[in-house]
Design an enzyme around this catalytic site. Structure first.
Site, PDB file in Angstrom:
ATOM      1  N   GLU A 141       0.812  -1.225   0.000  1.00  0.00           N
ATOM      2  CA  GLU A 141       0.000   0.000   0.000  1.00  0.00           C
ATOM      3  C   GLU A 141       0.842   1.271   0.000  1.00  0.00           C
ATOM      4  OE1 GLU A 141      -3.937  -1.881   2.214  1.00  0.00           O
ATOM      5  OE2 GLU A 141      -2.404  -0.855   3.405  1.00  0.00           O
ATOM      6  N   LYS A 190       5.766  -1.951   1.775  1.00  0.00           N
ATOM      7  CA  LYS A 190       5.141  -2.118   3.091  1.00  0.00           C
ATOM      8  C   LYS A 190       5.075  -3.589   3.490  1.00  0.00           C
ATOM      9  CE  LYS A 190       0.828  -1.037   5.556  1.00  0.00           C
ATOM     10  NZ  LYS A 190      -0.574  -0.586   5.398  1.00  0.00           N
TER      11      LYS A 190
END
Length: 769
Positions: free
Chosen positions: A490, A602
């Site tokens: 993300e 991430k």
């Protein structure tokens, strides 16, 4: 690691010493639940210091209207709030007129918390000198019953240490509660009745908009020593509040205690008119049994869970504590009893994220529940999504898709999308593929194909139609592309041709068509029903297959790797090792613009695909991709370390695998991401189990049976785990000397160990060196 105050212990989470700065973190870590309700470890007595109050009921939510600066067509209308429910744990305590409050006293000593995971109870004890100089010992024990899942119990004991005292216990119910966050500061609860009788009281309230009716009840008993006291309480009520006041005299060294049974009865399970009678009956049953007997039943219930779910690690207490904490919290959150429920990312420990389910359930949690419960529990989780298929089709229609294309929500309570961040709602569409993968994974593991013709194929068709329509044909590439997406990473938004998304889309279409063919040949009546319902034609199937066949995948010839997305190599490719540690975590230190321009990942993205489709690639290909992407991965998602641990183990990099295991297993205990006070990372805890069973144990399904490639970290003497494979229990014990297997079942089982075939007879032991 950002905190290190939890004491190492194999079966308990222990905090020693009172520190006001740790209160909110400990409220998360010591949370308790029973699958039907749960609560943060808030103090029962008055506490005037900073606290995050939280009690939660499974399946109860509020649709908080979406609030954004710029409304875009297709936005979800609301964000589903996990509601802070009416508070039943509260017990105000006064000693000779002085309120007991750890934040306002002369001193606190011998403070200790224990969450006993083996037996399923939470206890807090301390010695306190109040502002009036009186010294007392307090021991508070609490649990939420697994057997009577509408009831919890508290035993609050007070012992004066220096003199005789008057003790006033004031247990209460409070429906005038709020959430930590609200988009519009709406009132979430409407309280419409407050009543009491003797030592019992209840509050009837309902959620605004969704109108879940809840009876919050309590029933109290007062003891001096072991003798129950016959005290009629003084009563005070308000519109949203009822309190019962008990006054007792306690001599020096004599223990006075209040036993409080409380909990919720909900209109999900009872008629609205029957809520009070249901609550009365449940609390009476608990009170008649008594605190100690109910606690004994709790211990027995947890013993049964641990008999199947436990993983034993020899020689590493912190690793042992970590895995048991993860398994314990998963079972507190979801026990598989109710197909209407699911596994929220924070469980019953906080409000962040909202919703009752993410794609985490399908990608991470189902393997845990399949192996430690049974296929019925896993099938319930699949059925949950099948029941939401019509809503998934509606979600897709809102974005302009048609003809039964289904887009499952990123966040949901009832099947509708209720996440209000545009890059998630519109772009993180890879979650759709997890629905199909979960069905595949279920069939692969359980051997139960019946779910596919009965329900699963309809889900697959809806998902395949979505991918068919979402792909765009590029005349420049002469390939199908998927534009404007967010992958599992993300820290990238609105990218083109995320490899994981494209690969998953291709696979979903092909797997769907394979099963259409199989169902047509072997389940013809189901096939006709499904075709009639979906209006699926051969022309549409051919068009979907064309998309799969000509899907585009970005690739670097230079690095010999699939690229996470178009343009990834245009970034400044500075590894995490080159990043100053003062800049971590970047999601708390950097602007979003800077994060999006960086190469930092991430969580596993391309590597997520290599995890899910491991058998599609060679070990050499995995190694190249792992070596390319892991150095850019900051692991600031709770879902990241487990995948990397499994893959490091597959690559025989045991030191790295062990490091990732410790991070995933102790993510919350050691607060790696500096956010544990907001709640625990429940769904990623299933990944911790996967790190051991699939990572170190090397469990895979090959040749339609179990296959193992056991490895062991040098820090461990051995480890043991159980798996329920097709209704037979296989116990696996791995040591530095070799691996042994014991089968509990009624027929022989063929397994593979490091590629070699072994046949295990029931109730016999085999050892592989």
């Amino acid at each position: 690691m950002n905190q290190d105050y939890i004491q190492p212990d194999s079966w308990s989470i222990i905090e020693e010493g009172y520190d006001a700065e740790r209160v909110k973190s400990s409220e998360s870590l010591f949370s308790i639940g029973n699958g039907a309700m749960g609560q943060r470890a808030n103090f029962e007595e008055t506490y005037s210091g900073p606290s995050f109050q939280g009690s939660y009921i499974a399946g109860v939510y509020y649709p908080d209207k979406t609030r954004v600066g710029w409304w875009k067509n297709g936005y979800p209308e609301y964000f589903a709030k996990v509601l802070n429910a009416p508070n039943w744990i509260g017990i105000d305590v006064q000693i000779n007129g002085e309120t007991l409050d750890l934040n306002r006293c002369k001193s606190v000593s011998n403070f200790r918390r224990e969450l006993n995971m083996k037996e399923g109870w939470y206890q807090r004890s301390f010695t306190i000198v109040l502002r009036n100089g009186i010294e007392i010992l307090v021991v508070a024990t609490r649990f939420l019953s697994l057997d009577l899942d509408e009831v919890g119990a508290i035993k609050y004991e007070v012992t004066p240490l220096q003199q005789d005292v008057e003790i006033v216990f004031t247990p209460y119910l409070d429906a005038g509660i709020t959430n930590e966050d609200s988009n519009w500061d709406d009132q979430f609860w409407d309280t419409y009745d407050v009543a009491h009788k003797g030592s019992s009281a209840y509050i009837l309230s309902k959620t605004m908009k969704t109108e879940f009716h809840v009876c919050t009840g309590m029933r109290n008993q007062v003891f001096i020593g072991d003798k129950m006291q016959d005290i009629y309480p003084k009563v005070a009520t308000k519109d949203t509040y009822v309190r019962l006041r008990y006054e007792v005299q306690a001599s020096k060294g004599e223990t006075a205690s209040l036993v409080k049974f409380g909990g919720y009865c909900v209109s999900l399970n009872h008629k609205e008119d029957d809520l009070v009678s249901a609550s009365t009956a449940a609390l009476k049953q608990a009170a008649d049994a008594g605190f100690n007997s109910l606690l004994d039943l709790q211990k027995q219930a947890w013993s049964k869970i641990w008999e199947m779910a436990d993983i034993v690690i020899e020689g590493d207490v912190k690793a042992q504590q970590g895995i048991r904490f993860n398994i314990f919290q998963l079972n507190q959150t979801y026990l598989g009893k109710d197909a209407r429920l699911n596994i929220g990312p924070k469980g019953f420990t906080g409000e962040k994220y909202g919703g009752s389910t993410y794609w985490d359930t399908e990608a991470y949690c189902i393997p845990f529940y399949m192996a430690t419960k049974d296929q019925r529990v896993a099938r319930n989780l699949l059925t949950y999504r099948y029941q939401h298929l019509d809503k998934a089709i509606e979600n897709a229609e809102k974005l302009g898709f048609s003809n039964g294309a289904a887009l499952y929500p990123m966040v949901t309570m009832n099947g509708e999308e209720c996440h209000n961040e545009w890059e998630i709602t519109f772009e993180e569409i890879h979650r759709n593929g997890a629905m199909t993968f979960a069905i595949y994974n279920y069939h692969r593991y359980t051997g139960d194909y019946s779910y596919i013709p009965e329900k699963g194929l309809e889900v697959m068709i809806g998902v395949a139609r979505f991918w068919h329509q979402r792909a765009t044909f590029s005349t420049d590439k002469n390939k199908y592309v998927i534009l404007g997406v967010t992958g599992p990473n993300e820290y990238e938004n609105n990218v083109n041709n995320n490899w994981y998304t494209n690969y998953l889309a291709k696979w979903c279409i092909e797997y769907c068509v394979d099963n259409i063919t199989k169902v047509k040949a072997e389940y013809n009546s189901d096939y006709k029903r499904i075709i009639d319902k979906t209006n699926l034609s051969q022309n549409e199937i051919d068009a979907m297959l064309d998309v799969a066949k000509r899907m585009y995948f970005p690739y670097s010839e230079k690095h010999q790797v699939y690229l996470q997305q178009d343009g990834f190599l245009d970034k400044e490719l500075m590894t995490v090792a080159e990043l100053d540690t003062s800049q971590r975590p970047i999601n708390q230190k950097w602007s979003w613009d800077r994060i999006l321009r960086s190469p930092y990942i991430k969580q596993a993205d391309t590597l997520q695909g290599f995890y899910m489709f491991e058998d599609h690639f060679t070990k050499e290909e995995l190694e190249r991709h792992f070596d390319f992407y892991e150095p850019f991965t900051v692991h600031e998602s709770s879902l990241s370390p487990c995948v990397h641990s499994i893959q490091a183990a597959a690559l025989d990099r045991m030191d790295q695998a062990y490091t990732f295991y410790l991070r995933t297993s102790r993510l919350d205990l050691d607060d790696y991401n500096k956010e544990v006070e907001e709640g625990l990372h429940i769904t990623s805890m299933a990944g911790t189990w996967m790190s051991i069973v699939e990572g170190f144990g090397g469990l895979r399904i090959k040749n339609d049976t179990l296959s193992f490639a056991p490895k062991i970290p040098k820090e461990w003497k051995g480890y043991t785990f159980n798996v329920n494979f097709r209704n037979q229990i296989l116990k696996v014990n791995v040591s530095q000397q070799g691996t042994s297997f014991t089968l509990e079942g009624d027929k022989p089982l063929t397994i593979y160990v490091d590629g070699k075939e072994f046949k295990i007879s029931p109730n016999t032991l085999i050892t592989v060196s």
